[in-house]
Design a protein around this motif. Structure first.
Motif, PDB file in Angstrom:
ATOM      1  N   ARG A  93      -7.218  -4.680   3.492  1.00 43.67           N
ATOM      2  CA  ARG A  93      -5.780  -4.941   3.385  1.00 43.67           C
ATOM      3  C   ARG A  93      -5.558  -6.251   2.650  1.00 43.67           C
ATOM      4  NH1 ARG A  93      -2.791  -2.980   8.854  1.00 43.67           N
ATOM      5  NH2 ARG A  93      -3.649  -4.872   9.772  1.00 43.67           N
ATOM      6  N   TYR A  94      -4.809  -6.382   1.556  1.00 46.61           N
ATOM      7  CA  TYR A  94      -4.222  -5.294   0.821  1.00 46.61           C
ATOM      8  C   TYR A  94      -4.676  -5.398  -0.631  1.00 46.61           C
ATOM      9  CZ  TYR A  94      -1.243  -4.545   4.855  1.00 46.61           C
ATOM     10  OH  TYR A  94      -0.790  -4.293   6.116  1.00 46.61           O
ATOM     11  N   VAL A 109      -9.089  -0.757   7.802  1.00 43.42           N
ATOM     12  CA  VAL A 109      -8.451   0.496   8.216  1.00 43.42           C
ATOM     13  C   VAL A 109      -8.669   1.590   7.168  1.00 43.42           C
ATOM     14  CG1 VAL A 109      -6.690  -0.740   9.526  1.00 43.42           C
ATOM     15  CG2 VAL A 109      -6.248  -0.154   7.145  1.00 43.42           C
ATOM     16  N   LEU A 110      -7.930   2.684   7.349  1.00 44.16           N
ATOM     17  CA  LEU A 110      -7.977   3.794   6.412  1.00 44.16           C
ATOM     18  C   LEU A 110      -7.302   3.391   5.099  1.00 44.16           C
ATOM     19  CD1 LEU A 110      -8.759   6.801   6.683  1.00 44.16           C
ATOM     20  CD2 LEU A 110      -6.406   7.241   7.388  1.00 44.16           C
ATOM     21  N   TYR A 144      -1.501   5.275   3.519  1.00 47.54           N
ATOM     22  CA  TYR A 144      -0.791   4.257   4.298  1.00 47.54           C
ATOM     23  C   TYR A 144      -1.802   3.420   5.099  1.00 47.54           C
ATOM     24  CZ  TYR A 144       2.218   2.392   8.004  1.00 47.54           C
ATOM     25  OH  TYR A 144       2.869   1.582   8.871  1.00 47.54           O
ATOM     26  N   CYS A 145      -1.777   2.106   4.875  1.00 47.44           N
ATOM     27  CA  CYS A 145      -2.772   1.257   5.532  1.00 47.44           C
ATOM     28  C   CYS A 145      -2.124   0.094   6.276  1.00 47.44           C
ATOM     29  CB  CYS A 145      -3.791   0.756   4.516  1.00 47.44           C
ATOM     30  SG  CYS A 145      -3.062  -0.084   3.098  1.00 47.44           S
ATOM     31  N   GLY A 146      -0.799   0.087   6.360  1.00 43.59           N
ATOM     32  CA  GLY A 146      -0.100  -0.995   7.049  1.00 43.59           C
ATOM     33  C   GLY A 146       1.140  -1.363   6.255  1.00 43.59           C
ATOM     34  N   LEU A 147       1.865  -2.358   6.755  1.00 38.52           N
ATOM     35  CA  LEU A 147       3.170  -2.653   6.146  1.00 38.52           C
ATOM     36  C   LEU A 147       3.071  -3.168   4.715  1.00 38.52           C
ATOM     37  CD1 LEU A 147       5.042  -4.132   9.244  1.00 38.52           C
ATOM     38  CD2 LEU A 147       5.135  -1.824   8.305  1.00 38.52           C
ATOM     39  N   ASP A 156       2.201  -0.861   0.018  1.00 40.12           N
ATOM     40  CA  ASP A 156       2.744  -0.674  -1.337  1.00 40.12           C
ATOM     41  C   ASP A 156       2.089  -1.605  -2.359  1.00 40.12           C
ATOM     42  OD1 ASP A 156       4.465   0.708   0.240  1.00 40.12           O
ATOM     43  OD2 ASP A 156       6.190  -0.598  -0.093  1.00 40.12           O
ATOM     44  N   PRO A 213       9.728  -2.849   4.618  1.00 38.06           N
ATOM     45  CA  PRO A 213       8.643  -1.931   4.997  1.00 38.06           C
ATOM     46  C   PRO A 213       8.655  -1.636   6.497  1.00 38.06           C
ATOM     47  CG  PRO A 213       7.760  -3.963   3.997  1.00 38.06           C
ATOM     48  CD  PRO A 213       9.249  -4.075   3.952  1.00 38.06           C
ATOM     49  N   GLU A 214       9.053  -2.591   7.332  1.00 38.53           N
ATOM     50  CA  GLU A 214       9.091  -2.352   8.782  1.00 38.53           C
ATOM     51  C   GLU A 214      10.014  -1.179   9.088  1.00 38.53           C
ATOM     52  OE1 GLU A 214       9.496  -5.317   7.416  1.00 38.53           O
ATOM     53  OE2 GLU A 214       8.074  -6.709   8.343  1.00 38.53           O
ATOM     54  N   PHE A 265       8.692   2.315   7.256  1.00 38.51           N
ATOM     55  CA  PHE A 265       7.580   3.051   7.864  1.00 38.51           C
ATOM     56  C   PHE A 265       7.902   3.479   9.302  1.00 38.51           C
ATOM     57  CE2 PHE A 265       5.188   0.976   4.360  1.00 38.51           C
ATOM     58  CZ  PHE A 265       4.787   2.141   3.741  1.00 38.51           C
ATOM     59  N   SER A 276       4.610   2.758  14.126  1.00 36.36           N
ATOM     60  CA  SER A 276       4.729   3.124  12.709  1.00 36.36           C
ATOM     61  C   SER A 276       3.372   3.532  12.160  1.00 36.36           C
ATOM     62  CB  SER A 276       5.315   1.962  11.917  1.00 36.36           C
ATOM     63  OG  SER A 276       6.585   1.631  12.434  1.00 36.36           O
ATOM     64  N   VAL A 277       2.795   4.551  12.776  1.00 33.03           N
ATOM     65  CA  VAL A 277       1.478   5.028  12.354  1.00 33.03           C
ATOM     66  C   VAL A 277       1.600   6.415  11.717  1.00 33.03           C
ATOM     67  CG1 VAL A 277       0.247   3.661  14.057  1.00 33.03           C
ATOM     68  CG2 VAL A 277       1.024   5.946  14.669  1.00 33.03           C
ATOM     69  N   TYR A 330      -3.113   8.248  12.161  1.00 29.16           N
ATOM     70  CA  TYR A 330      -3.890   7.307  11.367  1.00 29.16           C
ATOM     71  C   TYR A 330      -4.618   6.197  12.090  1.00 29.16           C
ATOM     72  CZ  TYR A 330      -2.379   9.582   7.218  1.00 29.16           C
ATOM     73  OH  TYR A 330      -2.191  10.516   6.245  1.00 29.16           O
ATOM     74  N   LEU A 382      -5.209   2.300  12.771  1.00 30.54           N
ATOM     75  CA  LEU A 382      -3.930   1.668  13.070  1.00 30.54           C
ATOM     76  C   LEU A 382      -3.591   2.094  14.494  1.00 30.54           C
ATOM     77  CD1 LEU A 382      -1.883   2.344   9.807  1.00 30.54           C
ATOM     78  CD2 LEU A 382      -3.072   0.254  10.454  1.00 30.54           C
ATOM     79  N   SER A 408      -3.435  -3.634  14.118  1.00 30.40           N
ATOM     80  CA  SER A 408      -1.979  -3.496  14.212  1.00 30.40           C
ATOM     81  C   SER A 408      -1.456  -3.086  12.836  1.00 30.40           C
ATOM     82  CB  SER A 408      -1.357  -4.808  14.656  1.00 30.40           C
ATOM     83  OG  SER A 408      -1.384  -5.720  13.574  1.00 30.40           O
ATOM     84  N   ILE A 409      -0.229  -2.579  12.799  1.00 34.06           N
ATOM     85  CA  ILE A 409       0.298  -2.178  11.496  1.00 34.06           C
ATOM     86  C   ILE A 409       0.676  -3.415  10.693  1.00 34.06           C
ATOM     87  CG2 ILE A 409       1.106   0.082  12.212  1.00 34.06           C
ATOM     88  CD1 ILE A 409       3.973  -1.497  12.101  1.00 34.06           C
TER      89      ILE A 409
END
Lengths: 171, 540
Positions: A84-85, A109-110, A149-152, A155, B45-46, B49, B114-115, B120, B123, B539-540
């Motif tokens: 990330r990221y 993560v993924l 998608y790997c977190g906020l 993008d 993004p919060e 997602f 938000s997974v 996923y 996360l 965590s996300i």
């Protein structure tokens, strides 16, 4: 010969359609099978595990070992880490029309990778090493996008792939 | 016979379904606008997602599970002419599922889950999200048991009789859903819940994704089968004709049952932890599962042609114009078949082992499943609601014209939304992004399609509101319905002598077990044989 579908279906037209449907399904599956075997086209499927929390301690994925390496047969191996990221190293340069093997591991993560307009795609799953075997026929500047998608901050996870014309590569 | 008790169950379930549907449609509208960075103040993004996760859970798990249950209860009682097997259990299942949804809603709406609806790991969401999802699924098993027991009771009372096609399809779906939901339930119970509670430190992401894939494909047939039941058993009669072949409907349901579960690896083509041979095996099954859909297309069009000719339609295509397109069921069937054709074409490309690399995880995929699920499937849910609401409430449909407009808007909105998405996917746009901070040139090339997508979102949201409005107005309509009976279509060919295998399930369930062991046995076992490394939560 007696139509094997007579017992489930009284109608001629419909039996004909059953045959057409089956032939379509088998023809498509068969064609893909033929290509898979004859041209050796497979999705990334190398089944290789790694401890994602210790990448920096491994022979292959330590920071100073990442990047493009030329193999004895002229093909290239690109070793990368997704975290990330970003992708590391962030800029990759390879010659066109040359077999390239990407080996990518996730540090957290993924993730996924997709280079638009090419078939370079793979999921990058923590605990496993992803391998993409491809070559890039067209020189140019490509985006190397994280497509899972790997977190906020997902993008903003993308980097560069530069494909230079084969001949300009100093050999 | 009085169906009012089944009607209460049907209405309760379907109202939950469509209420959450309308809310999820609002989230969809927000997402298409947020996603292209048009309004900087909206960028978050919060929020995005959190919204995508909620939209996915509500549309994929809540709208469907509750609609399928409500539809199942009402069609089972009316087609068998027999009361619900155990009413307290049915209400218990309903309440358990609903409490699961409300429990999961808290972390979802507060941004703690938000997974996405595919979970996923690694996360990690709040445990309440995983526990809520489990309760939703376990509650739906009460419905599965009810359907199987209703069929068993009916068969005992009517030995040797042919099970009505609507019930044969519904029972197929109950069995299918039970078998396929075991995958995600195992992932939740053995991996995600203990992990999120801190009882275990790590999860094997490869195993988690494999278990989810067990559910992920067949779940779409769980959503689709009610639409097929409407197409086979209600549409031909509404069009003024008969089912061309009852037998073919059964063959389609059986094939969906057998082939839809053991083929989940086509969602994992790009994953590194399964060998190509297993992916190839699952691909062949994926092409086989296209066959029942091809058969359904033929039978439904043939049934409509029978109706058109009975109504005086002549010539090669004259019967099409002779059909009663002002009937919501008939109109929805026509629009659904069109969307199925486009969506099915895209599906073949996704299913192709090698071509999948071009579109995997791009917006193409989002376009594909919106066409097939939100398009084909959900438009048939609407039509079923317009048909069943008057039967269940005893009140006439508020306005047929408004209902027809709503269906047309949904169809147009869906095409305006999804055709550009296919194009965006081919141009490389990843599917799960909240903004586009990429290469300027690439982003510019995406713009026209993104504006189209916003137009599609506005049309679809309007249509969603119209649906809820029409159902509410129908529910409170003081005018009574003319005919409160659910009228199932008759078959053109006699169904008197039905082969035993096409009137029962035992053999097919045994076959699935064998097929599942063959296609998932070793791939799951390998995670216990390989030296795998678990992953800690993020965590996300």
């Amino acid at each position: 010969m007696r139509d094997p579908f007579r017992s489930i279906c009284d109608d001629d037209l419909e039996r004909r359609w059953i045959w057409i449907s089956l032939i379509l399904a088998f023809a498509m599956g068969g064609l893909l099978g033929l290509y898979a075997v004859a041209s050796n086209i497979h999705p990334p499927s190398n089944v290789e595990t790694i401890d994602s929390s210790r990448l920096h301690l491994t022979e292959e994925f330590a920071e100073d070992k990442l990047g493009v390496k030329q193999n004895d047969d002229g093909s290239l191996t690109v070793t990368m880490v997704a975290a990330r990221y970003g992708f590391f190293p962030p800029v990759i340069e390879v010659p066109s029309n040359t077999p390239v093997k990407f080996r990518i591991a996730s540090a957290d993560v993924l993730h996924g990778v997709h280079v638009p307009f090419t078939n370079a795609t793979a999921m990058i799953v923590p605990g496993y090493i992803s391998e993409i075997n491809t070559s890039f026929p067209t020189a140019g500047k490509y985006s190397f996008l994280c497509n899972e998608y790997c977190g906020l901050g997902h993008d903003s996870m993308w980097s560069r792939l530069i494909v230079v014309p084969e001949s300009t590569q100093g050999k | 016979m009085n169906y009012s008790k089944a009607a209460s169950l049907g209405l309760a379930n379907m109202w939950v379904a469509f209420t959450f549907f309308a809310f999820a449609a609002l989230l969809g509208l927000y997402q298409v606008i947020e996603r292209i960075d048009l309004i900087p103040a909206l960028k978050s993004p919060e929020m995005y997602f959190g919204s995508v996760s909620t939209h996915g859970v509500l549309m994929g798990f809540v709208l469907t599970t509750f609609f399928v249950a409500g539809f199942g209860y009402y069609t089972a009682t009316t087609s068998l002419k027999q009361d619900v097997w155990n009413r307290p259990l049915a209400w218990f299942g309903f309440l358990l599922s609903l409490s699961g949804v409300l429990m999961a809603a808290v972390p979802l709406l507060t941004g703690n889950a938000s997974v996405l609806y595919t979970f996923y790991p690694p996360l990690m969401a709040h445990p309440a999200f995983y526990i809520g999802a489990t309760l939703l699924v376990v509650g739906s098993w009460a419905w599965c048991l009810e359907m199987v027991m209703m069929l068993a009771t009916w068969k005992k009372a009517n030995p040797g009789e042919t099970v009505p096609l609507a019930m044969y399809g519904t029972t197929t779906n109950a069995i299918l859903w039970f078998i396929t939901s075991l995958g995600v339930t195992s992932e939740l119970l053995f991996q995600l819940i203990p992990w999120s509670l801190g009882l275990i430190d790590t999860v094997d992401v490869g195993l988690a994704r494999t278990l989810f894939s067990w559910t992920l494909h067949a779940i779409v047939y769980f959503w689709l089968i009610p639409a097929y039941i409407v197409l086979y058993t209600l549409v031909p009669r509404a069009a003024g004709g008969m089912i061309f072949s009852d037998h073919m409907g059964r063959v389609a349901f059986i094939m969906l049952l057998v082939f839809s579960v053991p083929i989940g690896f086509h969602h994992l083509y790009m994953d590194p932890f399964h060998a190509a041979g297993w992916k190839f095996l699952h691909m062949t099954g994926t092409f086989m599962v296209a066959v029942p859909t091809l058969l359904t297309g033929f039978t439904i069009i043939a049934s409509l042609e029978v109706a058109g000719r009975l109504r005086g339609g002549k010539g090669l295509f004259g019967w099409i114009g002779a059909l009663p397109w002002n009937n919501p069921l008939v109109l929805a069937a026509g629009l659904a078949l069109l969307m199925l054709t486009f969506g099915g074409f895209g599906g073949m490309i996704n299913a192709s082992y090698a071509m999948n690399t071009m579109v995997h995880n791009t917006q193409w995929v989002t376009g594909h499943f919106h066409l097939i699920f939100a398009g084909t499937t959900v438009i048939m849910y609407f039509a079923a609601a317009y048909y069943l609401w008057p039967k269940m409430t005893g009140n006439a449909l508020y306005s047929t014209r408004l209902a027809l407009t709503q269906l047309w808007l949904w169809f147009i909105g869906m095409l305006v939304l999804t055709l550009p998405w296919h194009q965006l996917g081919l141009a490389g746009q990843p599917r799960r992004i909240s903004s586009t901070p990429y290469d300027e040139e690439l982003v510019q090339s995406w713009l026209p399609a993104e504006f189209a997508m916003i137009a599609g979102g506005v049309i679809l949201f309007t249509s969603a509101l119209m649906l809820v409005f029409i159902l509410l107005k129908t529910h409170g309509n003081s005018q009574s319905v003319e005919n409160p009976e659910v009228e199932y279509a008759e078959s053109l060919h006699s169904t008197q002598r039905m082969p035993h295998l096409m009137n029962s399930f035992g053999f097919w369930v045994a076959l699935i077990v064998v097929y599942m062991v063959a296609s998932y046995g070793y791939p799951i076992l390998q995670f216990f044989l390989l030296d795998t490394y678990g992953t800690v939560p993020w965590s996300i």
